[in-house]
Structures are given as structure tokens and as C-alpha cells.
Design a protein around this motif. Structure first.
Motif, PDB file in Angstrom:
ATOM      1  N   SER A 344      28.284 105.808  79.198  1.00  0.00           N
ATOM      2  CA  SER A 344      26.960 106.101  79.087  1.00  0.00           C
ATOM      3  C   SER A 344      26.308 107.362  78.531  1.00  0.00           C
ATOM      4  CB  SER A 344      26.331 105.830  80.350  1.00  0.00           C
ATOM      5  OG  SER A 344      26.756 106.602  81.357  1.00  0.00           O
ATOM      6  N   CYS A 345      27.252 108.376  78.392  1.00  0.00           N
ATOM      7  CA  CYS A 345      27.096 109.609  77.932  1.00  0.00           C
ATOM      8  C   CYS A 345      27.311 109.654  76.483  1.00  0.00           C
ATOM      9  CB  CYS A 345      27.789 110.664  78.574  1.00  0.00           C
ATOM     10  SG  CYS A 345      27.333 112.408  78.016  1.00  0.00           S
ATOM     11  N   HIS A 346      26.174 110.298  75.829  1.00  0.00           N
ATOM     12  CA  HIS A 346      26.326 110.401  74.368  1.00  0.00           C
ATOM     13  C   HIS A 346      27.139 111.621  73.681  1.00  0.00           C
ATOM     14  CE1 HIS A 346      23.957 107.038  73.719  1.00  0.00           C
ATOM     15  NE2 HIS A 346      23.120 107.625  74.372  1.00  0.00           N
ATOM     16  N   GLY A 347      27.762 112.477  74.758  1.00  0.00           N
ATOM     17  CA  GLY A 347      28.323 113.923  74.397  1.00  0.00           C
ATOM     18  C   GLY A 347      27.634 115.092  74.091  1.00  0.00           C
ATOM     19  N   ASN A 348      26.275 114.901  74.316  1.00  0.00           N
ATOM     20  CA  ASN A 348      25.376 115.883  74.018  1.00  0.00           C
ATOM     21  C   ASN A 348      25.485 116.717  75.063  1.00  0.00           C
ATOM     22  OD1 ASN A 348      23.092 117.866  73.804  1.00  0.00           O
ATOM     23  ND2 ASN A 348      22.146 116.358  72.467  1.00  0.00           N
ATOM     24  N   GLU A 349      25.814 118.398  75.005  1.00  0.00           N
ATOM     25  CA  GLU A 349      26.076 119.213  75.976  1.00  0.00           C
ATOM     26  C   GLU A 349      24.836 119.290  76.670  1.00  0.00           C
ATOM     27  OE1 GLU A 349      27.618 122.717  74.634  1.00  0.00           O
ATOM     28  OE2 GLU A 349      26.089 122.970  72.905  1.00  0.00           O
ATOM     29  N   HIS A 350      23.749 119.508  76.119  1.00  0.00           N
ATOM     30  CA  HIS A 350      22.542 119.574  76.973  1.00  0.00           C
ATOM     31  C   HIS A 350      21.898 118.583  77.747  1.00  0.00           C
ATOM     32  CE1 HIS A 350      22.226 123.493  74.649  1.00  0.00           C
ATOM     33  NE2 HIS A 350      22.481 122.976  73.480  1.00  0.00           N
ATOM     34  N   MET A 351      22.390 117.259  77.354  1.00  0.00           N
ATOM     35  CA  MET A 351      21.953 116.164  78.250  1.00  0.00           C
ATOM     36  C   MET A 351      23.067 115.580  78.926  1.00  0.00           C
ATOM     37  SD  MET A 351      18.813 116.008  77.076  1.00  0.00           S
ATOM     38  CE  MET A 351      18.513 114.078  77.676  1.00  0.00           C
ATOM     39  N   CYS A 352      24.447 116.137  78.885  1.00  0.00           N
ATOM     40  CA  CYS A 352      25.415 115.483  79.667  1.00  0.00           C
ATOM     41  C   CYS A 352      25.425 115.746  81.217  1.00  0.00           C
ATOM     42  CB  CYS A 352      26.857 116.222  79.079  1.00  0.00           C
ATOM     43  SG  CYS A 352      28.203 115.642  80.000  1.00  0.00           S
ATOM     44  N   ARG A 353      25.640 114.856  81.866  1.00  0.00           N
ATOM     45  CA  ARG A 353      25.473 114.777  83.427  1.00  0.00           C
ATOM     46  C   ARG A 353      26.934 114.246  83.909  1.00  0.00           C
ATOM     47  NH1 ARG A 353      22.215 117.546  82.104  1.00  0.00           N
ATOM     48  NH2 ARG A 353      20.115 117.578  82.884  1.00  0.00           N
ATOM     49  N   CYS A 354      28.041 114.204  83.037  1.00  0.00           N
ATOM     50  CA  CYS A 354      29.276 113.850  83.737  1.00  0.00           C
ATOM     51  C   CYS A 354      30.091 114.512  84.706  1.00  0.00           C
ATOM     52  CB  CYS A 354      30.334 113.713  82.252  1.00  0.00           C
ATOM     53  SG  CYS A 354      29.578 112.477  81.163  1.00  0.00           S
ATOM     54  N   HIS A 355      29.581 115.376  84.566  1.00  0.00           N
ATOM     55  CA  HIS A 355      30.270 116.707  85.769  1.00  0.00           C
ATOM     56  C   HIS A 355      29.669 116.393  87.025  1.00  0.00           C
ATOM     57  CE1 HIS A 355      26.516 118.783  84.326  1.00  0.00           C
ATOM     58  NE2 HIS A 355      26.730 119.321  85.560  1.00  0.00           N
ATOM     59  N   LYS A 356      28.606 115.604  87.029  1.00  0.00           N
ATOM     60  CA  LYS A 356      27.937 115.170  88.580  1.00  0.00           C
ATOM     61  C   LYS A 356      28.256 113.694  88.875  1.00  0.00           C
ATOM     62  CE  LYS A 356      23.879 118.235  87.907  1.00  0.00           C
ATOM     63  NZ  LYS A 356      22.288 118.156  88.050  1.00  0.00           N
ATOM     64  N   GLU A 357      29.021 113.076  88.124  1.00  0.00           N
ATOM     65  CA  GLU A 357      29.417 111.717  88.305  1.00  0.00           C
ATOM     66  C   GLU A 357      30.537 111.599  89.440  1.00  0.00           C
ATOM     67  OE1 GLU A 357      28.097 108.864  87.507  1.00  0.00           O
ATOM     68  OE2 GLU A 357      26.573 109.653  86.198  1.00  0.00           O
ATOM     69  N   ASP A 358      30.889 110.788  90.183  1.00  0.00           N
ATOM     70  CA  ASP A 358      31.671 110.799  91.208  1.00  0.00           C
ATOM     71  C   ASP A 358      33.227 110.436  90.498  1.00  0.00           C
ATOM     72  OD1 ASP A 358      33.349 110.719  93.940  1.00  0.00           O
ATOM     73  OD2 ASP A 358      33.501 108.674  93.380  1.00  0.00           O
ATOM     74  N   MET A 359      33.151 109.780  89.439  1.00  0.00           N
ATOM     75  CA  MET A 359      34.294 108.972  88.627  1.00  0.00           C
ATOM     76  C   MET A 359      34.581 110.414  87.539  1.00  0.00           C
ATOM     77  SD  MET A 359      35.451 106.745  90.583  1.00  0.00           S
ATOM     78  CE  MET A 359      36.939 106.522  89.785  1.00  0.00           C
ATOM     79  N   VAL A 360      35.710 110.727  87.328  1.00  0.00           N
ATOM     80  CA  VAL A 360      36.148 111.571  86.163  1.00  0.00           C
ATOM     81  C   VAL A 360      37.030 110.733  85.184  1.00  0.00           C
ATOM     82  CG1 VAL A 360      37.496 113.857  85.396  1.00  0.00           C
ATOM     83  CG2 VAL A 360      36.338 113.466  87.706  1.00  0.00           C
ATOM     84  N   VAL A 361      36.736 111.075  83.883  1.00  0.00           N
ATOM     85  CA  VAL A 361      37.171 110.194  82.769  1.00  0.00           C
ATOM     86  C   VAL A 361      38.581 111.335  82.330  1.00  0.00           C
ATOM     87  CG1 VAL A 361      37.169 109.270  80.565  1.00  0.00           C
ATOM     88  CG2 VAL A 361      35.358 109.147  82.278  1.00  0.00           C
ATOM     89  N   LEU A 362      39.640 110.761  82.359  1.00  0.00           N
ATOM     90  CA  LEU A 362      40.776 111.711  81.863  1.00  0.00           C
ATOM     91  C   LEU A 362      41.528 110.772  80.627  1.00  0.00           C
ATOM     92  CD1 LEU A 362      42.805 111.962  85.345  1.00  0.00           C
ATOM     93  CD2 LEU A 362      40.915 113.502  84.240  1.00  0.00           C
ATOM     94  N   GLU A 363      41.334 111.772  79.566  1.00  0.00           N
ATOM     95  CA  GLU A 363      41.823 111.012  78.226  1.00  0.00           C
ATOM     96  C   GLU A 363      42.854 111.807  77.682  1.00  0.00           C
ATOM     97  OE1 GLU A 363      38.524 111.781  75.434  1.00  0.00           O
ATOM     98  OE2 GLU A 363      37.489 110.103  75.916  1.00  0.00           O
ATOM     99  N   PHE A 364      43.773 110.840  77.179  1.00  0.00           N
ATOM    100  CA  PHE A 364      44.976 111.294  76.570  1.00  0.00           C
ATOM    101  C   PHE A 364      45.096 111.091  74.855  1.00  0.00           C
ATOM    102  CE2 PHE A 364      45.715 109.771  80.933  1.00  0.00           C
ATOM    103  CZ  PHE A 364      46.338 110.892  81.473  1.00  0.00           C
ATOM    104  N   GLN A 365      44.478 112.014  74.177  1.00  0.00           N
ATOM    105  CA  GLN A 365      44.044 111.595  73.152  1.00  0.00           C
ATOM    106  C   GLN A 365      45.227 111.805  71.840  1.00  0.00           C
ATOM    107  OE1 GLN A 365      41.355 115.076  72.355  1.00  0.00           O
ATOM    108  NE2 GLN A 365      39.924 114.292  73.719  1.00  0.00           N
TER     109      GLN A 365
END
Length: 419
Positions: A344-365
Motif C-alpha cells: 500500500s506504500c508508494h515508496g515516498n520517504e516523506h509519506m512512508c509509514r512502513c516502519h510503523k507497521e507490524d509486518m516487515v517486508v523482506l526483499e531478496f532483490q
């Protein structure tokens, strides 16, 4: 004489090349050939030293005869004063102040330090100081030796002490075994065995000149003994290897697995011995380069789950290592990844709230988008081992804190994206 000496070594060298090493009947012949080459080398070295001394003596005699001729008064005024015998002989090393002598010894390489220890009993004690060898150990082995390696070395010392106290039949050591490590470490294999034998037994001449009431303590528990064991490949130490089994196998790209390693001086590489994977026997890999080896960053054993203490501070863009294993019979390996954004996040550092979510997304790019290995999620508050037999099991997480750790992982980035 030197020509005859070199010619006399040709049969020994030819025998060393022709005699096969696999046949037991030729083993003694090869060892005798090696011994002949070593004796010839020692004789050549002593002959060269004796010739140098003779030339110096003749040069000194010519200078003294020339100085005895009468000189004119003008020549006497401009002629430099002749060196005294004491000045020509040089300043004794042991007459240096303590700090100056320590500074000289600090500048010596390990091979030179081992050779210096064979000069006399005083230098033997000074050259075996842990402070000198700790520096060499840290410079060459510091980034591959951890606390686990030191513990295993201490356990090895305890086992050696127990075996030394128990009666056992004597075993004759092969010349080839001794030659493998003795030759690179000192200029005179016959004259100096201090670093390689691992004892403080003085040379016969030194023992006769300076008798001791009790034998000196063996340096088997010194840093010099540990350095020698590592250099000669006598000690398998625990470490971790990046991208194990690099024989066309892409299943371990950007991973780091526990192993026991042994060093090879000739190739300047390691042999890695990996633990068994379930019912599969453990594998060995030769030719492991230095840049693929690291000391374990945490003390968690490979079969155990690491306690994650960084989940609350993980934010998108942070680099991490995570434990992963194919099934519960396998040991964990550490895998590199980057924290990603929520869907649901667009990756905008000013609007990002991912660090407050309970689930952490881990990527293996390094895996292609859409691959089942590309992404997973873990809970910040209640993270335990998660997964199944299909996708494997994800364990503890460790956040990478330094740029050096991140750049080390990035060096192993694959050329092509994996599926």
C-alpha cells in the motif's frame, strides 16, 4: 667446490621427480632425496657465509697495510680517521635499550621473528612474547578468526595436554611432514626448529653454555604456537564462507554458511569442511579465497535460532541478514536482503509509514520479480521461525550496521537475476 656441490644434488633432484609418491617402496627414497637437498642447501649457505667472511678479512688486511705506509703531513690533515675495531664490528643488538629492542622486533616479519628466536636464549624468550605475535595474528587472521576459533584452540590445547599425559607409542615423523611447514618459515631448517616444533627446548650448544635447573615451559599455549598451527594447516578453525560450493551451483548465491577451514600456504587458500545437510554427508570445498571467509558475527550456533533484537528499528532500505534453512534437519545459513515497502506504500520517504507497521517486508532483490524467493514478511513483535517444507524456514534477523559489511555482500552480487 660450489660447482661440485650443485652437481652432486642433481641425482637427488632427479630421484625426487621420478620416484612416484603413491608407492610405499619409493617413500623412503623420496625422503632421502629431500634430506640430501636440504643438506646440500645448508652446506651451500655455510660455504657462502664462510667466503664472505674470508673476503671481509682480506679487505681488512689490505686496508691495514695501506694505512701503515708513511703519509705526508698534508695528507694526514685531510685523511679521515680510521674506524676502530669496535665500531667496525657493529653495535650488539642486546645492548640496545629495552624500548628500542622492542621496536626492532615489532618491525620483523613472522619468518624473521622465528629466525631471530634461534639466536640465543634471551632472544628466544623475547621473540616468543604474545604481544609481538598478537599483532601478526590480528593483521593476517583477524577478520577470519572469532571467539569460537579461540575457544576451539583452547579446547585443542586441553586435548593435547591430556594426550601428552597418557602413554602412547612413539611414531616416527616423516621428513616430508616436517618439510611442509619448516622450509617456508626459516632460512635454516636444520639449524632452527623453534617456531615449527612448538617447544622451548634450547639448541645443544645453548644448553651446554647455559644449563637450566628446570626445563622451560612449552610455548604450546602461546600466540606464536597458534599462529604456527594456522599457517601450517594443523588447526581447523570455525568460520563462515560466502557463496559455498562455487562449482556452478547458484543455490547458495548471497548466502554465508558455517564451516571449518584449514589454510594451505602453497596456494594461499583454504579448504572448507561444511556440516552435514540432514542425511547428506558434509562436503569439502578446496580453493576458498580469503575474500569469501569471515569470522562469525554472532555466537549463535548454526542449528539454533538467533534471537532478533533489531526488528523494531528496521526501516525500508535497511540491509540485513536472515537465517534460512531448507528443512528443520538442516543447519541455518545467513542470507542477504533489503527491507522493502508495504504494497500500500508508494515508496515516498516523506509519506512512508512502513516502519510503523507490524509486518516487515523482506526483499531478496537478486531474484526476479514474481519469484517465490523474492519476498517474505515477518512480524516485528512476535517473530519466530516461519515457513514450511516448500519455501524453507526463515529464522533470526540481524541488521547490518556498517558500510563494510554491506559492501562485502554486494561484491558477491550475481551477474544475472536469479529465478
Amino acid at each position: 667446490m660450489l660447482q661440485l656441490l650443485l652437481i652432486s644434488t642433481l641425482p637427488a633432484f632427479t630421484l625426487l621427480l621420478v620416484a612416484p609418491a603413491t608407492k610405499a617402496c619409493c617413500k623412503l627414497a623420496r625422503e632421502l632425496a629431500l634430506l640430501a637437498l636440504l643438506l646440500a642447501t645448508e652446506l651451500l649457505r655455510h660455504a657462502t657465509a664462510a667466503g664472505s667472511k674470508e673476503r671481509d678479512r682480506e679487505r681488512g688486511a689490505r686496508m691495514s697495510s695501506a694505512s701503515s705506509k708513511p703519509k705526508s703531513a698534508a695528507a694526514a690533515l685531510v685523511a679521515p680517521p680510521a674506524e676502530t675495531p669496535a665500531a667496525a664490528a657493529g653495535f650488539p643488538l642486546l645492548d640496545l635499550p629495552e624500548l628500542a629492542l622492542d621496536r626492532v622486533l615489532e618491525e620483523l616479519s613472522p619468518a624473521s621473528l622465528a629466525a631471530m628466536a634461534c639466536v640465543c636464549a634471551v632472544l628466544r624468550d623475547r621473540c616468543s612474547a604474545d604481544a609481538l605475535w598478537e599483532r601478526h595474528l590480528r593483521l593476517k587472521w583477524g577478520h577470519v578468526l572469532g571467539a569460537a576459533a579461540r575457544k576451539e584452540w583452547e579446547a585443542e590445547l586441553g586435548g593435547r595436554a591430556a594426550r601428552a599425559g597418557a602413554p602412547r607409542p612413539t611414531r616416527r615423523r616423516s621428513w616430508v611432514d616436517s618439510l611442509a611447514c619448516a622450509w617456508p618459515f626459516s632460512s635454516s631448517w636444520i639449524g632452527c626448529r623453534w617456531l615449527l616444533k612448538g617447544d622451548h627446548t634450547p639448541a645443544p650448544a645453548a644448553a651446554a653454555a647455559e644449563p637450566t635447573p628446570a626445563p622451560a615451559a612449552p610455548p604450546v599455549d602461546t600466540v606464536a604456537a597458534w599462529y604456527r598451527a594456522l599457517e601450517c594447516g594443523e588447526f581447523w578453525f570455525p568460520a563462515q564462507v560466502y557463496n559455498r560450493e562455487q562449482d556452478g551451483h547458484v543455490g547458495f548465491v548471497l548466502s554465508c554458511y558455517d564451516a571449518h577451514l584449514r589454510y594451505h600456504r602453497r596456494t594461499d587458500t583454504f579448504t572448507a569442511r561444511y556440516p552435514p545437510l540432514g542425511r547428506k554427508p558434509g562436503k569439502e570445498e578446496d580453493g576458498v579465497q580469503w575474500n569469501r571467509v569471515r569470522a562469525p558475527p554472532v555466537s549463535t550456533p548454526a542449528p539454533d535460532l538467533h534471537a532478533s533484537d533489531c526488528l523494531e528499528e528496521l526501516r525500508p532500505g535497511d540491509h540485513f541478514e536472515i537465517q534460512w534453512r531448507k528443512n528443520k534437519d538442516f543447519p541455518y545459513g545467513w542470507w542477504y536482503g533489503v527491507v522493502g515497502h508495504q504494497e500500500s506504500c508508494h515508496g515516498n520517504e516523506h509519506m512512508c509509514r512502513c516502519h510503523k507497521e507490524d509486518m516487515v517486508v523482506l526483499e531478496f532483490q537478486h531474484y526476479a520479480p514474481g519469484s517465490r524467493w523474492r519476498q517474505t514478511t515477518v512480524s516485528r513483535k512476535d517473530h519466530r521461525e516461519k515457513g514450511g517444507e516448500t519455501d524453507g524456514f526463515y529464522g533470526g534477523i540481524r541488521k547490518l550496521q556498517t558500510k563494510d559489511e554491506i559492501s562485502t555482500w554486494r561484491r558477491f552480487w550475481p551477474v544475472d537475476v536469479l529465478n
